[in-house]
Design a protein around this motif. Structure first.
Motif, PDB file in Angstrom:
ATOM      1  N   PRO A   1      50.689  43.904  36.127  1.00  0.00           N
ATOM      2  CA  PRO A   1      51.069  42.655  36.802  1.00  0.00           C
ATOM      3  C   PRO A   1      51.793  42.922  38.113  1.00  0.00           C
ATOM      4  O   PRO A   1      52.284  44.012  38.355  1.00  0.00           O
ATOM      5  CB  PRO A   1      52.020  42.019  35.785  1.00  0.00           C
ATOM      6  N   ASN A   2      51.846  41.870  38.941  1.00  0.00           N
ATOM      7  CA  ASN A   2      52.608  41.886  40.184  1.00  0.00           C
ATOM      8  C   ASN A   2      52.216  43.041  41.102  1.00  0.00           C
ATOM      9  O   ASN A   2      53.057  43.768  41.609  1.00  0.00           O
ATOM     10  CB  ASN A   2      54.115  41.944  39.896  1.00  0.00           C
ATOM     11  N   GLY A   3      50.913  43.198  41.301  1.00  0.00           N
ATOM     12  CA  GLY A   3      50.436  44.254  42.194  1.00  0.00           C
ATOM     13  C   GLY A   3      49.146  43.830  42.874  1.00  0.00           C
ATOM     14  O   GLY A   3      48.628  42.738  42.639  1.00  0.00           O
ATOM     15  N   GLN A   4      48.632  44.683  43.719  1.00  0.00           N
ATOM     16  CA  GLN A   4      47.359  44.405  44.358  1.00  0.00           C
ATOM     17  C   GLN A   4      46.618  45.690  44.632  1.00  0.00           C
ATOM     18  O   GLN A   4      47.213  46.772  44.690  1.00  0.00           O
ATOM     19  CB  GLN A   4      47.537  43.588  45.637  1.00  0.00           C
ATOM     20  N   LYS A   5      45.325  45.564  44.780  1.00  0.00           N
ATOM     21  CA  LYS A   5      44.462  46.720  45.028  1.00  0.00           C
ATOM     22  C   LYS A   5      43.424  46.345  46.074  1.00  0.00           C
ATOM     23  O   LYS A   5      42.770  45.312  45.969  1.00  0.00           O
ATOM     24  CB  LYS A   5      43.764  47.143  43.730  1.00  0.00           C
ATOM     25  N   THR A   6      43.292  47.191  47.086  1.00  0.00           N
ATOM     26  CA  THR A   6      42.289  46.997  48.119  1.00  0.00           C
ATOM     27  C   THR A   6      41.197  48.049  47.981  1.00  0.00           C
ATOM     28  O   THR A   6      41.491  49.245  47.859  1.00  0.00           O
ATOM     29  CB  THR A   6      42.909  47.097  49.523  1.00  0.00           C
ATOM     30  N   ILE A   7      39.953  47.597  47.976  1.00  0.00           N
ATOM     31  CA  ILE A   7      38.804  48.509  47.993  1.00  0.00           C
ATOM     32  C   ILE A   7      38.152  48.364  49.353  1.00  0.00           C
ATOM     33  O   ILE A   7      37.456  47.384  49.626  1.00  0.00           O
ATOM     34  CB  ILE A   7      37.804  48.177  46.867  1.00  0.00           C
ATOM     35  N   ASN A   8      38.417  49.321  50.233  1.00  0.00           N
ATOM     36  CA  ASN A   8      37.877  49.273  51.585  1.00  0.00           C
ATOM     37  C   ASN A   8      36.370  49.535  51.579  1.00  0.00           C
ATOM     38  O   ASN A   8      35.836  50.133  50.641  1.00  0.00           O
ATOM     39  CB  ASN A   8      38.586  50.308  52.461  1.00  0.00           C
ATOM     40  N   PRO A   9      35.672  49.097  52.637  1.00  0.00           N
ATOM     41  CA  PRO A   9      34.220  49.266  52.675  1.00  0.00           C
ATOM     42  C   PRO A   9      33.747  50.694  52.433  1.00  0.00           C
ATOM     43  O   PRO A   9      32.766  50.915  51.717  1.00  0.00           O
ATOM     44  CB  PRO A   9      33.850  48.795  54.095  1.00  0.00           C
ATOM     45  N   ASP A  10      34.450  51.687  52.988  1.00  0.00           N
ATOM     46  CA  ASP A  10      34.007  53.075  52.834  1.00  0.00           C
ATOM     47  C   ASP A  10      34.367  53.651  51.465  1.00  0.00           C
ATOM     48  O   ASP A  10      33.998  54.784  51.144  1.00  0.00           O
ATOM     49  CB  ASP A  10      34.586  53.953  53.946  1.00  0.00           C
ATOM     50  N   GLU A  11      35.083  52.874  50.638  1.00  0.00           N
ATOM     51  CA  GLU A  11      35.464  53.326  49.299  1.00  0.00           C
ATOM     52  C   GLU A  11      34.607  52.693  48.203  1.00  0.00           C
ATOM     53  O   GLU A  11      34.670  53.098  47.045  1.00  0.00           O
ATOM     54  CB  GLU A  11      36.937  52.971  49.023  1.00  0.00           C
ATOM     55  N   VAL A  12      33.834  51.679  48.570  1.00  0.00           N
ATOM     56  CA  VAL A  12      33.145  50.848  47.583  1.00  0.00           C
ATOM     57  C   VAL A  12      32.226  51.646  46.672  1.00  0.00           C
ATOM     58  O   VAL A  12      32.290  51.550  45.441  1.00  0.00           O
ATOM     59  CB  VAL A  12      32.364  49.710  48.280  1.00  0.00           C
ATOM     60  N   LEU A  13      31.336  52.421  47.245  1.00  0.00           N
ATOM     61  CA  LEU A  13      30.309  53.096  46.440  1.00  0.00           C
ATOM     62  C   LEU A  13      30.914  54.113  45.484  1.00  0.00           C
ATOM     63  O   LEU A  13      30.538  54.165  44.303  1.00  0.00           O
ATOM     64  CB  LEU A  13      29.272  53.746  47.358  1.00  0.00           C
ATOM     65  N   ASN A  14      31.855  54.910  45.965  1.00  0.00           N
ATOM     66  CA  ASN A  14      32.512  55.880  45.076  1.00  0.00           C
ATOM     67  C   ASN A  14      33.298  55.161  43.976  1.00  0.00           C
ATOM     68  O   ASN A  14      33.299  55.596  42.818  1.00  0.00           O
ATOM     69  CB  ASN A  14      33.443  56.801  45.870  1.00  0.00           C
ATOM     70  N   PHE A  15      33.974  54.079  44.346  1.00  0.00           N
ATOM     71  CA  PHE A  15      34.742  53.304  43.366  1.00  0.00           C
ATOM     72  C   PHE A  15      33.835  52.806  42.245  1.00  0.00           C
ATOM     73  O   PHE A  15      34.170  52.929  41.056  1.00  0.00           O
ATOM     74  CB  PHE A  15      35.430  52.129  44.059  1.00  0.00           C
ATOM     75  N   LEU A  16      32.695  52.232  42.614  1.00  0.00           N
ATOM     76  CA  LEU A  16      31.782  51.679  41.618  1.00  0.00           C
ATOM     77  C   LEU A  16      31.166  52.768  40.742  1.00  0.00           C
ATOM     78  O   LEU A  16      30.964  52.569  39.546  1.00  0.00           O
ATOM     79  CB  LEU A  16      30.685  50.871  42.314  1.00  0.00           C
TER      80      LEU A  16
END
Length: 360
Positions: free
Chosen positions: A163-178
């Motif tokens: 709780p009480n947080g946030q996460k950013t997935i930048n465009p250049d991170e998307v594919l590796n993240f998924l």
């Protein structure tokens, strides 16, 4: 394959344990204690649980009996939906300070498209942080957020630092993240589909990505097309500020299981009265009548009939409910009944099933 710009900037804001947090806000003696909203140790289902209760394994949609077993000192609180709606409208007003492209999913979460925003701030991450701080300052409630290039990724991201947080997935991170994302963390892939995928050797996004569109369509039907694209970071769904209301409904969970169809009709009659009020207040009519039945073992069944004309009055839809109830023999005792009217004659309304009441 790399994703190609231009990229949208989408935020998914999700309030932390919203119903329970509002109860703790209004009742300071509940702060720091395990709270369940919507259930009871005698009967009912948990609508929301505070994080103190979640530590014991209490979750939404869990029976009150099981919740009490997991957390003997759990405090049950009757839901106050009018209050939650009041707070939700204040949260939404904060969203509109930044963008008019706000798509509410429920009282406690929404998508925001801040690609172009009223503050002229190029950073969606900073906007999300500012919104969360503003919600805390003005309402003393905590929110989490996910930020990325589409709704799917923003939704997944908002759950990562709760709780009480946030996460950013930048465009250049998307594919590796998924590719590294466990399949059960993909928004929209539930427990049943997760088991099916694991049986097929699909445990992570990278495994899903190995499957062809044809194979996924054969295995999962229309959803296969969706899985094929989201694992590649492709989702073109717009943030829709005017969500179409799909149905108006009311339902009730009973203190004791009901096995007599006569008693069921009595309960359905009072539910029908409330539904008629909702239809009248919304100035809405519909063609499809649906009876919802949840049995004592928590299995659920729906029975529907579609008419040629729009209706909204109880005198018109209740005979159909009787017909649906007697359509086939009930399997066992019933713990919940509901009625909904869909296939509506309106387009720009907000959704859907509304809990009528809990018996305590």
């Amino acid at each position: 394959m790399e994703l190609q710009p231009p990229f949208k900037k989408i935020i998914h804001v999700d309030m932390d344990a919203f119903y329970a947090s509002v109860e703790q806000l209004d009742n300071p003696e509940l702060i720091g204690k395990p709270v369940a909203v919507g259930g009871s140790e005698v009967r009912g289902v948990v609508s929301a649980a505070s994080y103190e209760a979640r530590k014991f394994g209490v979750r939404s949609a869990m029976s009150g009996v099981l919740a009490r077993q997991k957390c003997p000192h759990l405090i049950f609180v009757k839901p106050r939906f009018a209050r939650y709606k009041e707070i939700s409208s204040k949260i939404r007003a904060i969203f509109y300070e930044y963008t008019d492209l706000v798509e509410p999913l429920s009282l406690d979460e929404a998508y925001l498209d801040v690609t172009e925003n009223k503050k002229g701030n190029p950073s969606a991450s900073l906007i999300a942080q500012e919104i969360r701080e503003k919600i805390w300052t003005e309402l003393q409630l905590r929110a989490s957020a996910g930020i990325s290039i589409n709704k799917f990724l923003a939704k997944v991201a908002s759950d990562i630092n709760k709780p009480n947080g946030q996460k950013t997935i930048n465009p250049d991170e998307v594919l590796n993240f998924l590719e590294e994302l466990p399949i059960n963390k993909f928004y929209g892939i539930g427990k049943v589909t997760t088991v099916k995928m694991r049986n097929l050797g699909i445990f992570y996004g990278s495994d899903l990505k190995q499957k062809s569109l044809e194979e996924l369509t054969r295995l999962f039907g229309k959803s296969g097309n969706h899985y094929y694209h989201i694992v590649r970071g492709i989702q073109n769904s717009e943030v829709k500020p005017d969500r179409t209301r799909k149905s108006i409904a009311a339902e009730r969970t009973f203190t004791d299981n009901i096995s007599s169809e006569i008693y069921m009709l009595e309960r359905l009659s009072s539910i029908g009265d409330e539904l008629e009020k909702r239809m009248t207040n919304s100035k809405t009519k519909g063609k499809t009548i649906t009876l919802k039945i949840k049995y004592s073992d928590f299995t659920q069944q729906t029975r529907s009939k579609t008419l040629n004309s729009f209706i909204s009055d109880k005198k018109d839809f209740f005979p159909i409910i009787k017909e649906l109830l007697y359509q086939e023999t009930l399997r066992e005792s019933v713990r919940l009944l509901g009625i909904s009217i869909s296939n509506l004659n309106t387009e720009k309304k907000s959704p859907v099933w509304v809990q009528l009441s809990f018996d305590f």
